[in-house]
Enzyme design. Structure first.
Site, PDB file in Angstrom:
ATOM      1  N   LYS A 181       0.944  -1.187   0.301  1.00 25.11           N
ATOM      2  CA  LYS A 181       0.016  -0.008  -0.255  1.00 25.11           C
ATOM      3  C   LYS A 181       1.030   1.281   0.107  1.00 25.11           C
ATOM      4  O   LYS A 181       1.495   1.600   1.023  1.00 25.11           O
ATOM      5  CB  LYS A 181      -0.936   0.022   1.203  1.00 25.11           C
ATOM      6  CG  LYS A 181      -2.187   0.823   1.065  1.00 25.11           C
ATOM      7  CD  LYS A 181      -2.142   2.231   0.709  1.00 25.11           C
ATOM      8  CE  LYS A 181      -1.982   2.964   2.052  1.00 25.11           C
ATOM      9  NZ  LYS A 181      -1.796   4.585   1.598  1.00 25.11           N
ATOM     10  N   GLY A 234       6.400   5.002   8.958  1.00 22.35           N
ATOM     11  CA  GLY A 234       5.422   6.180   9.186  1.00 22.35           C
ATOM     12  C   GLY A 234       5.530   6.970  10.466  1.00 22.35           C
ATOM     13  O   GLY A 234       6.305   6.731  11.336  1.00 22.35           O
ATOM     14  N   SER A 235       4.261   7.601  10.707  1.00 27.83           N
ATOM     15  CA  SER A 235       4.043   8.185  11.889  1.00 27.83           C
ATOM     16  C   SER A 235       3.585   7.146  13.114  1.00 27.83           C
ATOM     17  O   SER A 235       2.984   6.361  13.045  1.00 27.83           O
ATOM     18  CB  SER A 235       3.118   9.575  11.524  1.00 27.83           C
ATOM     19  OG  SER A 235       1.660   8.811  11.501  1.00 27.83           O
ATOM     20  N   PRO A 237       1.226   8.206  15.351  1.00 29.64           N
ATOM     21  CA  PRO A 237      -0.212   7.937  15.444  1.00 29.64           C
ATOM     22  C   PRO A 237      -0.733   6.873  14.447  1.00 29.64           C
ATOM     23  O   PRO A 237      -1.680   5.979  15.105  1.00 29.64           O
ATOM     24  CB  PRO A 237      -0.860   9.345  15.019  1.00 29.64           C
ATOM     25  CG  PRO A 237       0.285  10.210  15.459  1.00 29.64           C
ATOM     26  CD  PRO A 237       1.440   9.587  15.114  1.00 29.64           C
ATOM     27  N   THR A 238      -0.395   6.744  13.326  1.00 27.82           N
ATOM     28  CA  THR A 238      -0.814   5.771  12.391  1.00 27.82           C
ATOM     29  C   THR A 238      -0.479   4.430  12.833  1.00 27.82           C
ATOM     30  O   THR A 238      -1.213   3.395  12.695  1.00 27.82           O
ATOM     31  CB  THR A 238      -0.199   6.005  10.790  1.00 27.82           C
ATOM     32  OG1 THR A 238      -0.706   7.433  10.415  1.00 27.82           O
ATOM     33  CG2 THR A 238      -0.670   4.978   9.777  1.00 27.82           C
ATOM     34  N   ALA A 239       0.871   4.273  13.390  1.00 29.00           N
ATOM     35  CA  ALA A 239       1.351   3.193  13.851  1.00 29.00           C
ATOM     36  C   ALA A 239       0.432   2.551  15.017  1.00 29.00           C
ATOM     37  O   ALA A 239       0.210   1.490  15.191  1.00 29.00           O
ATOM     38  CB  ALA A 239       2.665   3.179  14.319  1.00 29.00           C
ATOM     39  N   GLU A 256       8.632   0.928  12.020  1.00 32.86           N
ATOM     40  CA  GLU A 256       9.737   1.897  11.950  1.00 32.86           C
ATOM     41  C   GLU A 256       9.069   3.436  11.734  1.00 32.86           C
ATOM     42  O   GLU A 256       8.491   3.754  11.064  1.00 32.86           O
ATOM     43  CB  GLU A 256      10.498   1.621  10.806  1.00 32.86           C
ATOM     44  CG  GLU A 256      11.724   2.170  10.865  1.00 32.86           C
ATOM     45  CD  GLU A 256      11.810   3.604  10.426  1.00 32.86           C
ATOM     46  OE1 GLU A 256      12.106   4.646  11.305  1.00 32.86           O
ATOM     47  OE2 GLU A 256      11.876   3.988   9.201  1.00 32.86           O
ATOM     48  N   CYS A 289      13.471  10.797   8.616  1.00 36.50           N
ATOM     49  CA  CYS A 289      13.143  10.215   9.907  1.00 36.50           C
ATOM     50  C   CYS A 289      14.452  10.311  10.736  1.00 36.50           C
ATOM     51  O   CYS A 289      14.540  10.399  11.922  1.00 36.50           O
ATOM     52  CB  CYS A 289      12.473   9.011  10.052  1.00 36.50           C
ATOM     53  SG  CYS A 289      13.351   7.531   9.282  1.00 36.50           S
TER      54      CYS A 289
END
Length: 491
Positions: A181, A234-235, A237-239, A256, A289
């Site tokens: 994705k 990614g971020s 909050p998404t994790a 990560e 990052c």
């Protein structure tokens, strides 16, 4: 594979999903704009529940045969895959520069060669996975790394091609099948990656791409009960919501995440070298990052360091990432630009002083000046939270213990940089709580080495054997050395 294409910078690329070896269009789509000049690049197929289901189904169907091939046979396919990426080198460079704003020079000299290596290196490394034997007095233990199954791979927008192949390489080499994705703000190189996989002859369903937004397409993917692994970059909050969804099905996750890494300059550092390296933190418009974004400088050399780094920053070439001389490009999306700008405005209102930069860059509406803020409190938002833009902070310290207190004083622990006399810098670096840290250097990476963070910077490690530990089910086949007689007293 050639119909209904969009053309970006002279490169034809499909805007549709790649599922089970075929392109699949969606009745719904979203617009993709370039961060360079906001022009419309095209409309991208939106992944609906039926597309997610079809992709996972295709991957599940392809898994048994792909897993059964074994590492040597899979390597033949993956070497061809890497070669097909190389054949499309210019196309990958132009597409990612246009849809993600990544420097064209970085794509040519760093990202595309690394993407090829991500596929071929892990294919080679997989050859040594099996036949690891532990001998004990009672038995021989044959330790196997068996393919896990269908893997969901979710990648971020700051380096889409490199990070996709960094995960796809070991996942496929281990014998898994994948559903990628890509980021909605930069999906084009993942689409072209599907063309490369198809040309390499990867069996249908082994490699799939479903495009869409994280909150819809991504959420549907990570909630699928048929997944064996989820790999996400990614971020934070998404994790968190990915981990919650995966937890419902007990699917292992590799996460990560972001960083707020220290860049430590000791009193005995080579200030000119440290300052030159410090200016590198603005590459990719600070959307990296692992960059050292919190500068911690010994108070006795702070003024001299600032002036040296100012000289390097003033000479940075901000502009069109497609031009070879450009060193700092645009922020990827208006939403991210606003986020960066608001971080800076709040920091200034909170008492931060601007050493340089601090506002919109006149080159274009999604360009922000390389910025350094000082007079910041350790507990302030600008020090504690990831900005993900060309914004750095500078604090001073009096001794090593104070430097360590500042360096370790956030909830992140991804990377770091430490400049000083090598013995001194190394000793201090070993005490910084982080997943990795560079001494008198920056950006040195090796595929055999572990990569990942601690605390809010992630769970798990990627690279070398650590990637395979995640993407495989480790199994112990126990063969006794003496005839075994069953007994109820046996434990």
């Amino acid at each position: 594979m050639t119909s209904h294409l969009i053309n970006v910078a002279g490169i034809d690329v499909s805007p549709h999903h790649y599922i089970g070896g075929s392109r699949v269009a969606s009745p719904e789509s979203f617009e993709l704009h370039s961060p360079i000049d906001q022009r419309l690049l095209g409309r991208i197929s939106e992944g609906l529940p039926e597309h997610v289901d079809a992709a996972v189904s295709a991957a599940a169907k392809a898994f048994p045969a792909w897993a059964a091939l074994g590492p040597a046979q899979r390597k033949i396919f993956l070497d061809r895959f890497a070669a097909e990426i190389g054949k499309r080198s210019e196309a990958f460079c132009l597409l990612e520069s246009n849809d993600a704003g990544v420097l064209l020079s970085r794509m040519k000299h760093g990202v595309v060669p690394r993407a090829m290596l991500n596929i071929s290196w892990f294919a080679d490394h997989a050859l040594g996975l099996q036949d690891k034997v532990i001998e004990t007095e009672q038995a021989s233990h044959l330790v196997r790394h068996d393919p896990a199954g269908v893997v969901a791979i979710i990648t971020p927008w700051n380096s889409p091609l490199m990070l996709a192949t960094w995960k796809v390489g070991p996942a496929l080499a281990a014998g898994n099948t994948v559903v990628v994705k890509p980021p909605e703000w930069a999906p084009l190189t993942s689409s072209l990656l599907a063309d490369a996989a198809d040309a390499a002859g990867l069996p249908p369903g082994v490699f799939n791409v479903v495009q869409g937004r994280g909150a819809t397409t991504g959420a549907g993917l990570v909630s699928d009960k048929r997944l064996a692994r989820i790999s996400f970059t990614g971020s934070v909050p998404t994790a968190k919501w990915i981990a919650q969804a995966a937890g419902q099905n007990l699917v292992p996750c590799s996460l990560e995440l972001g960083g707020k890494s220290p860049f430590i300059v000791l009193e005995d550092a080579d200030l000119d070298n440290a300052a030159a390296t410090g200016a590198l933190m603005y590459r990719n418009a600070g959307q990296v990052c692992l960059a050292g974004t919190r500068f911690l400088v010994h108070e006795r050399v702070a003024d001299a360091f600032v002036e040296r780094m100012r000289g390097y920053v003033e000479n940075l070439n901000v502009g069109d990432p497609r031009e070879e001389a450009t060193e700092v490009g645009p922020i990827i999306h208006p939403r991210q630009f606003t986020r960066v700008k608001d971080f800076v405005l709040r920091a200034i209102a909170d008492g931060a002083r601007v050493l340089w930069g601090g506002s919109w860059h006149p080159y274009g509406p999604q360009y922000f000046e390389p910025t350094m803020l000082t007079d910041v409190r350790q507990d302030s938002e600008i020090v504690q939270n990831e900005v993900f833009g060309p914004v750095l902070t500078l604090q001073t310290f009096r001794n090593d213990e104070e430097a360590l207190e500042l360096a370790n004083g956030t909830d992140y622990g991804l990377g770091g940089v430490c400049y000083g006399e090598v013995g001194h810098a190394t000793a201090l670096a070993e005490r910084v709580r982080t997943g990795f840290i560079w001494v008198n250097s920056f950006g040195i990476r090796d595929l055999a080495a572990p990569f990942g963070g601690i605390k809010r910077s992630g769970i798990g490690r990627e690279g070398g054997e650590w990637s395979f530990e995640f993407f495989c089910d480790v199994k112990d086949v126990v063969v006794p050395k003496k005839p075994f007689r069953a007994s109820f007293s046996q434990r």
